[in-house]
Design a protein around this motif. Structure first.
Motif, PDB file in Angstrom:
ATOM      1  N   ASN A  76       7.781  24.674 -24.413  1.00 47.51           N
ATOM      2  CA  ASN A  76       7.751  23.948 -23.138  1.00 47.51           C
ATOM      3  C   ASN A  76       7.938  22.454 -23.377  1.00 47.51           C
ATOM      4  OD1 ASN A  76       7.428  26.089 -21.443  1.00 47.51           O
ATOM      5  ND2 ASN A  76       5.246  25.810 -21.108  1.00 47.51           N
TER       6      ASN A  76
ATOM      7  N   LYS B  59      11.446  21.891 -24.172  1.00 49.13           N
ATOM      8  CA  LYS B  59      12.306  22.235 -23.041  1.00 49.13           C
ATOM      9  C   LYS B  59      12.276  21.145 -21.970  1.00 49.13           C
ATOM     10  CE  LYS B  59      11.078  25.880 -20.343  1.00 49.13           C
ATOM     11  NZ  LYS B  59      10.875  27.285 -19.946  1.00 49.13           N
ATOM     12  N   TYR B  60      11.092  20.620 -21.667  1.00 50.17           N
ATOM     13  CA  TYR B  60      10.980  19.681 -20.549  1.00 50.17           C
ATOM     14  C   TYR B  60      11.122  18.208 -20.970  1.00 50.17           C
ATOM     15  CZ  TYR B  60       9.545  23.787 -17.941  1.00 50.17           C
ATOM     16  OH  TYR B  60       9.539  25.017 -17.347  1.00 50.17           O
TER      17      TYR B  60
ATOM     18  N   ASP C  49       3.725  15.652 -25.442  1.00 51.30           N
ATOM     19  CA  ASP C  49       5.141  15.284 -25.374  1.00 51.30           C
ATOM     20  C   ASP C  49       5.316  14.011 -24.567  1.00 51.30           C
ATOM     21  OD1 ASP C  49       5.601  15.827 -22.489  1.00 51.30           O
ATOM     22  OD2 ASP C  49       5.199  17.901 -23.040  1.00 51.30           O
TER      23      ASP C  49
ATOM     24  N   ILE D 196       3.380  16.008 -15.388  1.00 51.12           N
ATOM     25  CA  ILE D 196       3.127  16.996 -14.330  1.00 51.12           C
ATOM     26  C   ILE D 196       2.302  16.309 -13.230  1.00 51.12           C
ATOM     27  CG2 ILE D 196       2.018  19.217 -13.827  1.00 51.12           C
ATOM     28  CD1 ILE D 196       2.411  19.673 -17.003  1.00 51.12           C
TER      29      ILE D 196
ATOM     30  N   LEU E 275      -1.498  25.220 -12.754  1.00 51.87           N
ATOM     31  CA  LEU E 275      -0.496  25.411 -13.797  1.00 51.87           C
ATOM     32  C   LEU E 275      -0.638  26.708 -14.597  1.00 51.87           C
ATOM     33  CD1 LEU E 275       1.646  23.306 -14.125  1.00 51.87           C
ATOM     34  CD2 LEU E 275       0.513  22.536 -16.191  1.00 51.87           C
TER      35      LEU E 275
ATOM     36  N   TYR F 283       3.449  30.220 -11.552  1.00 52.26           N
ATOM     37  CA  TYR F 283       3.448  28.854 -11.013  1.00 52.26           C
ATOM     38  C   TYR F 283       4.446  27.984 -11.778  1.00 52.26           C
ATOM     39  CZ  TYR F 283       1.818  24.784  -8.575  1.00 52.26           C
ATOM     40  OH  TYR F 283       1.763  23.690  -7.755  1.00 52.26           O
ATOM     41  N   ARG F 284       5.347  27.375 -11.027  1.00 56.14           N
ATOM     42  CA  ARG F 284       6.284  26.429 -11.634  1.00 56.14           C
ATOM     43  C   ARG F 284       6.258  25.158 -10.790  1.00 56.14           C
ATOM     44  NH1 ARG F 284      11.808  27.398 -13.215  1.00 56.14           N
ATOM     45  NH2 ARG F 284      11.128  26.374 -15.104  1.00 56.14           N
ATOM     46  N   VAL F 285       6.291  24.003 -11.443  1.00 61.77           N
ATOM     47  CA  VAL F 285       6.300  22.748 -10.699  1.00 61.77           C
ATOM     48  C   VAL F 285       7.649  22.624 -10.020  1.00 61.77           C
ATOM     49  CG1 VAL F 285       6.133  20.242 -10.899  1.00 61.77           C
ATOM     50  CG2 VAL F 285       4.721  21.712 -12.346  1.00 61.77           C
TER      51      VAL F 285
ATOM     52  N   THR G  76      12.346  19.827 -13.360  1.00 57.61           N
ATOM     53  CA  THR G  76      12.121  21.160 -13.917  1.00 57.61           C
ATOM     54  C   THR G  76      12.920  22.257 -13.206  1.00 57.61           C
ATOM     55  OG1 THR G  76      10.155  21.334 -12.551  1.00 57.61           O
ATOM     56  CG2 THR G  76       9.799  20.721 -14.834  1.00 57.61           C
TER      57      THR G  76
ATOM     58  N   GLY H  63      12.997  29.221 -16.438  1.00 57.99           N
ATOM     59  CA  GLY H  63      11.668  29.631 -16.907  1.00 57.99           C
ATOM     60  C   GLY H  63      11.140  30.708 -15.985  1.00 57.99           C
ATOM     61  N   THR H  64      10.066  31.375 -16.431  1.00 58.81           N
ATOM     62  CA  THR H  64       9.517  32.469 -15.626  1.00 58.81           C
ATOM     63  C   THR H  64       8.218  32.092 -14.926  1.00 58.81           C
ATOM     64  OG1 THR H  64       8.206  33.302 -17.465  1.00 58.81           O
ATOM     65  CG2 THR H  64      10.442  34.163 -17.265  1.00 58.81           C
ATOM     66  N   GLY H  65       7.587  31.007 -15.348  1.00 59.76           N
ATOM     67  CA  GLY H  65       6.286  30.637 -14.772  1.00 59.76           C
ATOM     68  C   GLY H  65       5.165  31.524 -15.275  1.00 59.76           C
TER      69      GLY H  65
ATOM     70  N   GLY I 196       4.572  31.823 -18.826  1.00 62.27           N
ATOM     71  CA  GLY I 196       4.196  31.399 -20.186  1.00 62.27           C
ATOM     72  C   GLY I 196       2.769  30.871 -20.271  1.00 62.27           C
ATOM     73  N   LEU I 197       2.426  29.931 -19.397  1.00 59.46           N
ATOM     74  CA  LEU I 197       1.092  29.317 -19.479  1.00 59.46           C
ATOM     75  C   LEU I 197       0.003  30.301 -19.068  1.00 59.46           C
ATOM     76  CD1 LEU I 197       1.717  25.696 -18.137  1.00 59.46           C
ATOM     77  CD2 LEU I 197       1.453  26.464 -20.494  1.00 59.46           C
TER      78      LEU I 197
ATOM     79  N   SER J 235       2.889  14.893 -21.216  1.00 60.18           N
ATOM     80  CA  SER J 235       1.800  15.857 -21.013  1.00 60.18           C
ATOM     81  C   SER J 235       1.136  16.157 -22.344  1.00 60.18           C
ATOM     82  CB  SER J 235       2.345  17.180 -20.472  1.00 60.18           C
ATOM     83  OG  SER J 235       3.204  16.935 -19.384  1.00 60.18           O
TER      84      SER J 235
HETATM   85  P1  ADP Z   1       8.056  28.298 -17.434  1.00 60.28           P
HETATM   86  O1  ADP Z   1       8.652  29.575 -17.900  1.00 60.28           O
HETATM   87  O2  ADP Z   1       8.464  27.927 -16.045  1.00 60.28           O
HETATM   88  O3  ADP Z   1       8.201  27.190 -18.421  1.00 60.28           O
HETATM   89  P2  ADP Z   1       5.211  28.120 -17.906  1.00 60.28           P
HETATM   90  O4  ADP Z   1       4.090  28.975 -17.386  1.00 60.28           O
HETATM   91  O5  ADP Z   1       5.342  27.988 -19.372  1.00 60.28           O
HETATM   92  O6  ADP Z   1       6.515  28.674 -17.237  1.00 60.28           O
HETATM   93  O7  ADP Z   1       5.032  26.685 -17.273  1.00 60.28           O
HETATM   94  C1  ADP Z   1       4.741  26.546 -15.878  1.00 60.28           C
HETATM   95  C2  ADP Z   1       5.286  25.245 -15.346  1.00 60.28           C
HETATM   96  O8  ADP Z   1       4.547  24.147 -15.874  1.00 60.28           O
HETATM   97  C3  ADP Z   1       6.733  24.968 -15.711  1.00 60.28           C
HETATM   98  O9  ADP Z   1       7.611  25.571 -14.820  1.00 60.28           O
HETATM   99  C4  ADP Z   1       6.806  23.453 -15.624  1.00 60.28           C
HETATM  100  O10 ADP Z   1       7.002  23.085 -14.282  1.00 60.28           O
HETATM  101  C5  ADP Z   1       5.393  23.009 -16.028  1.00 60.28           C
HETATM  102  N1  ADP Z   1       5.318  22.583 -17.438  1.00 60.28           N
HETATM  103  C6  ADP Z   1       4.860  23.320 -18.475  1.00 60.28           C
HETATM  104  N2  ADP Z   1       4.878  22.610 -19.624  1.00 60.28           N
HETATM  105  C7  ADP Z   1       5.353  21.402 -19.310  1.00 60.28           C
HETATM  106  C8  ADP Z   1       5.603  20.186 -20.056  1.00 60.28           C
HETATM  107  N3  ADP Z   1       5.374  20.128 -21.370  1.00 60.28           N
HETATM  108  N4  ADP Z   1       6.096  19.110 -19.361  1.00 60.28           N
HETATM  109  C9  ADP Z   1       6.314  19.173 -18.047  1.00 60.28           C
HETATM  110  N5  ADP Z   1       6.108  20.272 -17.277  1.00 60.28           N
HETATM  111  C10 ADP Z   1       5.623  21.365 -17.904  1.00 60.28           C
END
Ligand code: ADP
Length: 412
Positions: free
Chosen positions: A293, A296-297, A320, A325, A333, A338-340, A345, A350-352, A354-355, A379
């Motif tokens: 992540n 990626k971001y 990073d 966020i 989160l 949940y995706r921002v 982003t 992404g699938t939302g 991972g976290l 973040s």
């Molecule tokens: P995704 O597959 O969308 O990355 P995650 O569950 O890993 O799903 O993350 C959820 C959301 O949190 C992401 O869609 C993104 O909006 C935000 N996010 C996660 N990690 C970061 C990061 N390092 N910097 C900024 N936004 C982040």
């Protein structure tokens, strides 16, 4: 009785009587089990719902040690040790506790899923004088959760196979050595290929999260020295950060004290041994996910991974210099899907999930995961896992080593 009586300020005897009657009516009529114990484990209040849930009539339970009345079993149906009983943990720690995974063993040996919430009663000299437990019957809810998880896991498992086949054929169609297609068709197929890859990842994440929910996630915890483990992992991850032109930094022990959160990071040793009891594959999954992540971001700058600890916890940190966020998104989160929703982003796939999966895994080891972030600054994700002291770690390692030949023999 004096043990639990609350001081009343100047009320008349009849007012007190009324208050007591009111309290009794509430306790006797609510749907949740209410149990009051003192510091020597004796039950003083046992309301009708507690009787229904445990199967023990109040007149039999009152005055007895809670350990013979309120019994819990683990997910394999084995009685949990007295030291792990939520009542005991609260009496010892003096801290409130919630457990949404408990299973009660009833008098007739049937099992009942309950959510447990235990609060300590603290006397004037800060001594724990007892505890109040609330039990909520969640049998139906857990059954439904399980059915939903089963459906998702079967459906995603079944769908992964055709999706993998489509992805394979699209890859073949895009291979110059196999086919001859014009630029327009290539453009369409490339889009279809990346969408199929996304779908494959979605099914994989759905399968993992369904497994995490019903406790089927493969989990073989062993004693792991996290300092060395993370150092090796960072070496594996380095390439993908550097490929994107991001600097990758790894800080351990004292060097990362400034960034450590709420822990007394050790100042004495440069490289302390940070033992935990967890499945290394699962820990790798969590750190890799947070790292992916971060890469990626983040468009430019640095990704930093740190590890430190105090007597209680091992703390991992992944920071990073990405978009950050927004504050309003932070509490959600770690929820499923949940995706921002912002321009930075939205364009990134992404699938939302991972976290959410990370949180589930960390919770499996009684750990905690959280994030601190500032928009446009970056973040920082933190993970705390319970730390094992050196002596206990070595003892457990010896036990693991002696258990190993048996496992191998069993396989033969
Ligand atoms: P995704 O597959 O969308 O990355 P995650 O569950 O890993 O799903 O993350 C959820 C959301 O949190 C992401 O869609 C993104 O909006 C935000 N996010 C996660 N990690 C970061 C990061 N390092 N910097 C900024 N936004 C982040």
């Amino acid at each position: 009785m004096g043990l639990f009586s609350k001081k009343t300020s100047g009320g008349t005897a009849s007012a007190f009587q009324n208050e007591k009657q009111k309290a009794d009516i509430i306790i006797n009529s609510i749907d949740d089990g209410v149990i009051l114990i003192d510091s020597i484990n004796v039950i003083h209040v046992f309301n009708p719902s507690a009787s229904t849930m445990t199967g023990w009539p109040a007149n039999e339970a009152l005055g007895l040690d809670y350990r013979s009345i309120v019994k819990f079993v683990d997910d394999k149906g084995t009685s949990i040790e007295d030291s792990q009983h939520p009542f005991h943990r609260v009496l010892v720690s003096g801290k409130a506790l919630r457990d949404n995974t408990s299973v009660l063993l009833q008098k007739d040996r049937h099992q009942l899923s309950v959510d447990v919430s235990v609060s300590p009663l603290v006397g004037e000299d800060n001594k724990v004088t007892g505890a109040v437990a609330i039990l909520r019957n969640v049998e139906e809810q857990r059954k439904q959760d399980k059915q939903r998880a089963d459906f998702i896991s079967t459906a995603s498992h079944e769908m992964r196979t055709p999706v993998a086949a489509i992805e394979g054929y699209l890859a073949l169609a895009l291979n110059d050595k196999v086919t001859n297609i014009d630029a327009k068709a290539r453009g369409y197929l490339e889009k279809a290929h990346s969408s199929t890859q996304h779908l494959g990842k979605l099914f994989q994440d759905l399968l993992t999260s369904a497994k995490a929910e019903d406790g089927r996630l493969t989990n073989h915890p062993v004693v792991v020295e996290m300092g060395e483990f993370v150092e090796k992992l960072v070496d594996d991850l380095r390439f993908s950060a550097e490929k994107k032109g991001l600097q990758l930094e790894f800080l351990t022990g004292a060097a990362q004290n400034d960034a450590a959160k709420n822990i007394d990071a050790t100042k004495k040793t440069i490289k302390p041994l940070l033992y935990t009891h967890a499945d290394p594959d699962r820990v790798r999954e969590v750190i890799t996910n947070l790292f992916d992540n971060a890469v990626k971001y983040t468009e430019t700058g640095k990704v930093s991974i740190g590890i430190t600890g105090d007597n209680e916890v091992v703390q991992f940190r992944i920071s990073d210099t990405g978009p950050g966020i927004p504050k309003t998104d932070l509490p959600h989160l770690f929820q499923k899907f949940y995706r921002v929703d912002n321009s930075a982003t939205r364009t990134i796939g992404g699938t939302g999930l991972g976290l959410y999966i990370c949180r589930k895994i960390v919770e499996l080891y009684n750990g905690r995961i959280w994030v601190e972030s500032e928009v446009e600054k970056g973040s920082t994700f933190y993970i705390n896992l319970p730390r094992l002291d050196g002596e206990r770690a070595r003892k457990m390692q010896t036990e693991e080593a002696s258990a190993q030949p048996e496992i191998q023999n069993a396989k033969l």
